[in-house]
Motif scaffolding. Structure first.
Motif, PDB file in Angstrom:
ATOM      1  N   ASP A 156       0.830  -1.204   0.000  1.00 59.18           N
ATOM      2  CA  ASP A 156       0.000   0.000   0.000  1.00 59.18           C
ATOM      3  C   ASP A 156       0.861   1.249   0.000  1.00 59.18           C
ATOM      4  N   TRP A 157       1.966   1.198   0.753  1.00 59.93           N
ATOM      5  CA  TRP A 157       2.823   2.373   0.857  1.00 59.93           C
ATOM      6  C   TRP A 157       4.271   1.980   1.100  1.00 59.93           C
ATOM      7  N   LEU A 158       5.152   2.901   0.747  1.00 59.88           N
ATOM      8  CA  LEU A 158       6.589   2.737   0.933  1.00 59.88           C
ATOM      9  C   LEU A 158       7.170   4.085   1.355  1.00 59.88           C
ATOM     10  N   VAL A 159       7.923   4.091   2.457  1.00 60.87           N
ATOM     11  CA  VAL A 159       8.627   5.298   2.905  1.00 60.87           C
ATOM     12  C   VAL A 159      10.124   5.043   2.753  1.00 60.87           C
ATOM     13  N   VAL A 160      10.808   5.886   2.026  1.00 61.06           N
ATOM     14  CA  VAL A 160      12.247   5.749   1.817  1.00 61.06           C
ATOM     15  C   VAL A 160      12.944   7.010   2.312  1.00 61.06           C
ATOM     16  N   CYS A 161      13.880   6.838   3.241  1.00 60.83           N
ATOM     17  CA  CYS A 161      14.717   7.945   3.696  1.00 60.83           C
ATOM     18  C   CYS A 161      16.109   7.725   3.122  1.00 60.83           C
ATOM     19  N   GLU A 162      16.552   8.590   2.240  1.00 56.94           N
ATOM     20  CA  GLU A 162      17.834   8.426   1.551  1.00 56.94           C
ATOM     21  C   GLU A 162      18.406   9.788   1.203  1.00 56.94           C
ATOM     22  N   ILE A 163      19.640   9.789   0.725  1.00 54.42           N
ATOM     23  CA  ILE A 163      20.239  11.045   0.267  1.00 54.42           C
ATOM     24  C   ILE A 163      20.203  11.145  -1.256  1.00 54.42           C
ATOM     25  N   TYR A 164      19.926  10.022  -1.936  1.00 53.54           N
ATOM     26  CA  TYR A 164      19.747  10.009  -3.391  1.00 53.54           C
ATOM     27  C   TYR A 164      18.542   9.134  -3.719  1.00 53.54           C
ATOM     28  N   PRO A 165      17.880   9.388  -4.834  1.00 55.77           N
ATOM     29  CA  PRO A 165      16.905   8.399  -5.320  1.00 55.77           C
ATOM     30  C   PRO A 165      17.638   7.081  -5.593  1.00 55.77           C
ATOM     31  N   ASP A 166      17.022   5.957  -5.237  1.00 57.04           N
ATOM     32  CA  ASP A 166      17.672   4.672  -5.466  1.00 57.04           C
ATOM     33  C   ASP A 166      16.696   3.686  -6.093  1.00 57.04           C
ATOM     34  N   GLU A 167      17.154   2.452  -6.292  1.00 58.56           N
ATOM     35  CA  GLU A 167      16.322   1.446  -6.950  1.00 58.56           C
ATOM     36  C   GLU A 167      15.050   1.143  -6.166  1.00 58.56           C
ATOM     37  N   THR A 168      15.107   1.265  -4.855  1.00 59.43           N
ATOM     38  CA  THR A 168      13.930   0.985  -4.043  1.00 59.43           C
ATOM     39  C   THR A 168      12.908   2.116  -4.148  1.00 59.43           C
ATOM     40  N   ILE A 200       0.315   0.486 -10.734  1.00 55.77           N
ATOM     41  CA  ILE A 200       0.935   0.176  -9.435  1.00 55.77           C
ATOM     42  C   ILE A 200       0.274   1.050  -8.376  1.00 55.77           C
ATOM     43  N   PRO A 201      -0.350   0.458  -7.343  1.00 55.70           N
ATOM     44  CA  PRO A 201      -1.105   1.257  -6.365  1.00 55.70           C
ATOM     45  C   PRO A 201      -0.252   1.816  -5.227  1.00 55.70           C
ATOM     46  N   THR A 202       0.998   1.434  -5.142  1.00 54.89           N
ATOM     47  CA  THR A 202       1.831   1.782  -3.987  1.00 54.89           C
ATOM     48  C   THR A 202       2.088   3.289  -3.924  1.00 54.89           C
ATOM     49  N   THR A 203       1.807   3.889  -2.772  1.00 49.77           N
ATOM     50  CA  THR A 203       2.146   5.293  -2.538  1.00 49.77           C
ATOM     51  C   THR A 203       3.564   5.349  -1.992  1.00 49.77           C
TER      52      THR A 203
END
Length: 814
Positions: free
Chosen positions: A373-385, A402-405
Motif C-alpha cells: 500500500d505504501w513505501l517510505v524511503v529515507c535516503e540522500i539520493y533516489p535509489d532502486e527501491t 501500481i497502487p503503492t504510494t
C-alpha cells in the motif's frame, strides 16, 4: 572480531578466506602487511579469484565458491593427524574432554541424529552432554580417549575430509591443499605454543546457506590450535560497513534485543518464564569453575526495560515485559520480502537500505513493492527501491497500475551527523558533524522522532476520545522520551541513555557490573555500559599511548565489553596463569596482587586464581570453547558439515543423497526457482565489491563513477575462448530467476577447476550498478541489478542469503 584490526600486526600466520581486505578494507589491510614486514608473518589466501589480497600472499589457493567447510574440515583433520594441536589448551579451555550422551549420531548419511523428514527440522535432544542433569556435573575424560568424548567424535567426524575428498569438493589439487594445511598448522609444529595464527573472513563466509557453520569450522580450527584469546590470533570478521557491528549490537536484526538479549516469544507467559528460557545455567565438570556471565541476564533485561519504559516499568507489572513484541515467526530479510510478495505486509519504511538492489532475487522484491500500500524511503539520493516502479521492463501503462504510494524523505549523509561508529574491532568511536544537511534534508533521529511523536499523538487522541482503533497503546504511550528536544534528540543524550544510569542517584553507570535487577538501574544496551560514564564520553577519547606495544591503545575510544580489546584473553595464558608467549603478554596472574593484571582488561573474574580452573570462555555456561555445540545452540548440527549450495554443479561427494543443507530455508513462490545443471545452468557465479565503489551509493558520485564507470562480468579466459568471446564484448548472464547484461572482462585471475571429475568454471560480478545513479554511458548499459540473479535461500541460523555461490548460464550477445 575476537581481536581487532591493529592486533593483526601481532600475528605469525594469517588465513584469509571469504574476504578480500586489500580491496574491500584497504585501510585495515595495512595491519596484515605490517605483520608480514615486521614479524615475517606468512599469509595464505583462499578465494575463487586471484585478488589484490592474493597478490600479497605467500600462498594462494583457488577454491570453488561454497565449499569452504570442506577445506577447513580438511585442515582440522590434518591438524589432528599430525599432532599439530595445542593439547593443554584443548583439554582445559575447550569441551574436547566432555562426553556426549548415548544416542547421538554423526551425519555419515548427511543427517545428524534427530532429523524429522516430515518437518525438515531436528529434535536436538541427543545433542547434549552426559551428566547434564546430574548434581555431580558433566562427565569428562581428560585423556581424550573415551569414544564419546567431543574430541574423539570430532576426530571421527572429520576423518572423512581427506585431501582427496577436499580436492573433489573444492577443486583444490591435493598437493596444494597439503601445502596450505602444512603451512597454517606449522605454528604448532613440535608442540610450540609461542606462535599465534589468525583467520580473517568477510561476507564470503557469511552469504551461504551454511554460513554460520562455516564460521564455526574456522573457530574449531582455531580452538584446536589454541589461537583464540591470543594476541595475533582469533577469528576475525571484517565487517563490510562502517557501523554494521553497531547496528547488530543495537538489535538491527529481528531475533534479538540490544546487547544480544533474546526476543520474547508467545510461550513466554511472563517475565519469569522468559528469563528461565533465555538465562543459561552453568554446565561443567564438578571440579571446574564457570563464571557463566550470561547468568546476569536478569540484570541486563530489567535495566533495558527501565531504559525503554521508565517509571511505567515496575516489578508489579513484570517491568513492562509485556510491552515488548513477542515474535511468533521469522522476520528475517528474505522472509519480510516474501511476506510482502504474498500480500501479508502492506507497508515498508526503508532507511538507508536499498532493498531492491541488495536482493536477493531482486525481481521478487520489485514485484513485492508493487503489492504494498505504501513505501517510505529515507535516503540522500533516489535509489532502486524508491524508484522500483521505474525498473527495466515496466511500461508506462504498467506504472499507472501500481497502487503503492511512495514517500521520499531527504535524509542526512554520514558527514552531516554526529554519533558513534562501532567498527569490526568493537570500538565505539565518536565522530562530529562536518557540514549541516542541505536544503530540507533532516537528521535520521529527527525524522524518526517526528514519526514516533505523531503516532503517539494519534494513540493519545483515541484514548482521550475513548476510541480503540489502535491496539494496545501502552508501549507507545509509555515509551521513555525524556530528551531536551523531543523532536530532534541529541545523539549525545541517546548515548548516555544507552550507557545507563543509577536511578537512585541519577549518575551515569561506570560499567555493566553495576547493573541490577531490582529496577534501580537503567541501560539501553548492557554491552555499551561504561562507554559514557560520569568521567565523560569514553568513545570520544583519542589517547595514543600504547605501553604494551601490542596496539591495545586503552585510551583511544572505547571497546565493548568493558573496554576489552581481545576477547577470551584468559586463554592467552597457560592453566597456571603464565603467558604462552612472554613477548606478547596481554594479561597474567599476579601472585602478589592475587588478581589478573596486564595491559588489556582481563576477560575473567579478576580475583579467580588459576587453581579454581575458571574457564576463559565466560559467556558459555561451560566456561570453555565449544568444539561441539550442545542442545539448541544451532539449528543444523553440533558439528559443521559440508553441504552443497542450493544450486550446485555436482552432488555432494560425502553423501550424494543429502546434497544440500536439509534445513536451509527455501521459498516456494513462482519467482523462487532454482536452476540445475540439467537445465544448462552449469557455471558457478559469485558476487563481490570493488574498491572504487561503496555498495550502491557511490554510483551517484562523479569521481567514483569516473574511476569505475560501468558494470562488467569477470570471466576466465579459457571459458571466454570456448565462447569466442573477447574482452569488452557484451554477455548475458542468466539464472533461473533473471538475467544480467554487461561487458566481459576476460581474465586469467579465475581458472577452470576440476570438481569431482567435472570441469567447472566460475565467474564474478560486482554488485554496485542498477537503474539509478549517474549514467556515465547512457544508453550503453542494461541497467540490470546483479541480484536479479541470486536466490533467496537462507542460512538456518543467521538467515543470510546465498549470494556467493549459485548457478548461471553465460552467452555472448551479438
Amino acid at each position: 572480531m575476537t581481536n581487532g584490526w591493529i592486533d593483526i600486526r601481532n600475528t605469525d600466520m594469517m588465513l584469509i578466506m571469504g574476504g578480500n581486505p586489500a580491496e574491500n578494507h584497504p585501510c585495515g589491510f595495512k595491519w596484515p602487511i605490517e605483520a608480514k614486514r615486521n614479524r615475517n608473518a606468512k599469509m595464505i589466501v583462499v578465494d575463487p579469484r586471484f585478488t589484490r589480497t592474493a597478490a600479497t600472499a605467500d600462498l594462494f589457493v583457488q577454491i570453488r565458491a561454497g565449499s569452504d567447510i570442506a577445506f577447513l574440515g580438511g585442515m582440522v583433520k590434518y591438524a589432528i593427524e599430525n599432532q599439530r594441536i595445542a593439547r593443554d589448551y584443548l583439554i582445559h579451555y575447550t569441551n574436547a574432554a566432555f562426553i556426549i550422551q548415548e544416542g547421538f549420531k554423526l551425519p555419515d548419511d548427511g543427517l545428524f541424529s534427530g532429523f524429522d523428514h516430515a518437518t525438515n527440522t531436528y529434535d536436538r535432544a541427543s545433542w547434549t552432554y552426559e551428566g547434564a542433569d546430574k548434581p555431580t556435573g558433566l562427565s569428562y575424560d581428560l585423556t581424550l580417549e573415551n569414544p564419546r568424548c567431543v574430541f574423539q567424535l570430532l576426530k571421527q567426524h572429520y576423518s572423512r575430509y581427506t585431501p582427496e575428498i577436499v580436492e573433489r569438493i573444492t577443486g583444490i589439487p591435493r598437493s596444494e591443499f597439503l601445502k596450505a594445511a602444512d603451512l597454517f598448522t606449522s605454528i604448532r609444529k613440535d608442540g610450540d605454543m609461542k606462535k599465534a595464527a589468525t583467520i580473517l573472513y568477510a561476507v564470503g563466509f557469511t552469504q551461504h546457506s551454511s554460513a554460520t557453520q562455516t564460521i564455526r569450522t574456522a573457530a574449531i580450527l582455531q580452538l584446536l590450535l589454541g589461537n583464540v584469546g591470543r594476541a595475533g590470533g582469533g577469528v576475525n570478521a571484517l565487517r563490510g560497513h562502517s557501523n554494521i557491528q553497531g547496528a547488530t549490537d543495537m538489535a538491527g536484526v529481528f531475533d534479538i534485543l540490544p546487547g544480544y538479549l533474546k526476543m520474547p516469544n508467545p510461550a513466554d507467559a511472563d517475565f519469569k518464564s522468559y528469563l528461565a528460557r533465555i538465562t543459561p545455567k552453568a554446565a561443567k565438570p564438578a571440579p571446574w569453575d564457570s563464571f557463566n556471565y550470561w547468568s546476569n541476564t536478569p540484570k541486563f533485561a530489567v535495566s533495558f526495560l527501565k531504559a525503554m519504559y521508565g517509571d511505567a516499568a515496575k516489578k508489579e507489572n513484570d517491568w513492562a515485559f509485556h510491552y515488548l513484541p513477542k515474535i511468533d515467526r521469522q522476520y528475517s530479510w528474505a522472509q519480510i520480502w516474501d511476506d510482502m510478495y504474498q500480500g501479508h505486509i502492506k507497508g515498508l519504511l526503508a532507511f538507508g537500505m536499498n532493498g531492491v538492489a541488495i536482493g536477493p532475487n531482486a525481481q521478487k522484491n520489485i514485484d513485492a513493492l508493487k503489492k504494498a500500500d505504501w513505501l517510505v524511503v529515507c535516503e540522500i539520493y533516489p535509489d532502486e527501491t524508491s524508484e522500483f516502479w521505474k525498473s527495466p521492463g515496466i511500461t508506462p501503462g504498467e506504472m499507472k497500475q501500481i497502487p503503492t504510494t511512495v514517500y521520499r524523505l531527504p535524509g542526512a549523509g554520514f558527514a552531516e551527523k554526529d554519533g558513534t561508529f562501532v567498527n569490526s574491532a568493537r570500538w565505539l568511536q565518536w565522530k562530529s558533524v562536518a557540514v549541516p544537511p542541505p536544503g530540507q534534508a533532516k537528521l535520521d533521529q529527527e525524522i524518526l522522532a517526528r514519526i514516533f511523536l505523531k503516532v503517539r499523538e494519534l494513540y493519545q487522541l483515541e484514548l482521550n476520545q475513548k476510541e480503540s482503533r489502535g491496539k494496545f497503546p501502552d508501549p507507545i504511550l509509555h515509551a521513555t522520551w525524556d530528551y531536551t528536544d523531543p523532536h530532534n534528540p541529541s545523539l549525545a543524550e541517546v548515548a548516555r541513555e544507552i550507557n545507563g544510569r543509577d536511578l537512585s542517584s541519577g549518575q551515569q553507570l561506570p560499567g555493566f557490573a553495576a547493573l541490577k535487577d531490582d529496577g534501580t538501574t537503567s541501560s539501553g544496551n548492557w554491552l555499551y555500559c561504561g562507554s559514557w560514564t560520569e568521567a565523560g564520553a569514553m568513545m570520544q577519547r583519542r589517547g595514543t599511548e600504547d605501553p604494551s606495544g601490542l596496539g591495545v591503545y586503552p585510551n583511544w575510544g572505547w571497546s565493548w565489553p568493558a573496554n576489552r580489546r581481545v576477547l577470551y584473553n584468559r586463554a592467552s595464558c597457560d592453566p597456571a596463569g603464565n603467558p604462552w608467549d612472554p613477548d606478547r603478554k596481554q594479561i597474567w596472574w599476579s601472585e602478589s596482587a592475587q588478581r589478573w593484571v596486564g595491559p588489556d582488561v582481563p576477560d575473567i573474574k579478576p580475583d579467580s586464581p588459576p587453581k579454581d580452573h575458571m574457564g576463559p570462555f565466560i559467556m558459555n555456561g561451560e566456561g570453555v570453547g565449544r568444539l561441539f555445540v550442545p542442545g539448541a545452540g544451532l539449528a543444523d548440527g553440533p558439528f559443521p558439515e559440508h553441504y552443497e549450495p542450493a544450486e550446485s554443479p555436482v552432488a555432494n561427494a560425502l553423501h550424494p543423497n543429502q546434497s544440500t543443507n536439509p534445513i536451509a530455508k527455501k521459498f516456494h513462490s513462482t519467482l523462487d526457482k532454482l536452476g540445475t545443471p540439467a537445465e544448462g545452468y552449469n557455471i558457478v557465479c559469485t558476487t563481490y565489491r570493488l574498491t572504487e565503489h561503496y555498495h550502491y551509493w557511490t554510483k551517484n558520485n562523479p569521481m567514483n563513477v569516473q574511476l569505475m564507470p560501468e558494470p562488467f562480468v569477470e570471466i576466465p579466459s579459457e571459458l571466454a575462448d570456448s565462447l569466442g568471446l573477447r574482452g569488452g564484448e557484451k554477455v548475458k548472464v542468466t539464472s533461473a530467476r533473471g538475467h544480467y547484461i554487461a561487458k566481459a572482462m576476460v581474465t586469467r585471475r579465475i581458472k577452470g577447476m576440476m570438481i569431482d571429475g567435472k570441469k567447472v568454471y566460475q565467474i564474478g560480478i560486482p554488485i554496485h550498478w542498477g537503474y539509478r545513479g549517474i549514467a556515465e554511458d547512457a544508453g550503453e548499459t542494461a541497467l540490470t541489478p546483479a541480484n536479479l540473479l541470486s536466490p533467496a535461500v537462507i542460512d538456518p541460523n543467521a538467515f543470510t542469503p546465498e549470494f556467493k555461490g549459485f548457478l548461471v548460464k553465460l552467452e555472448k550477445l551479438a
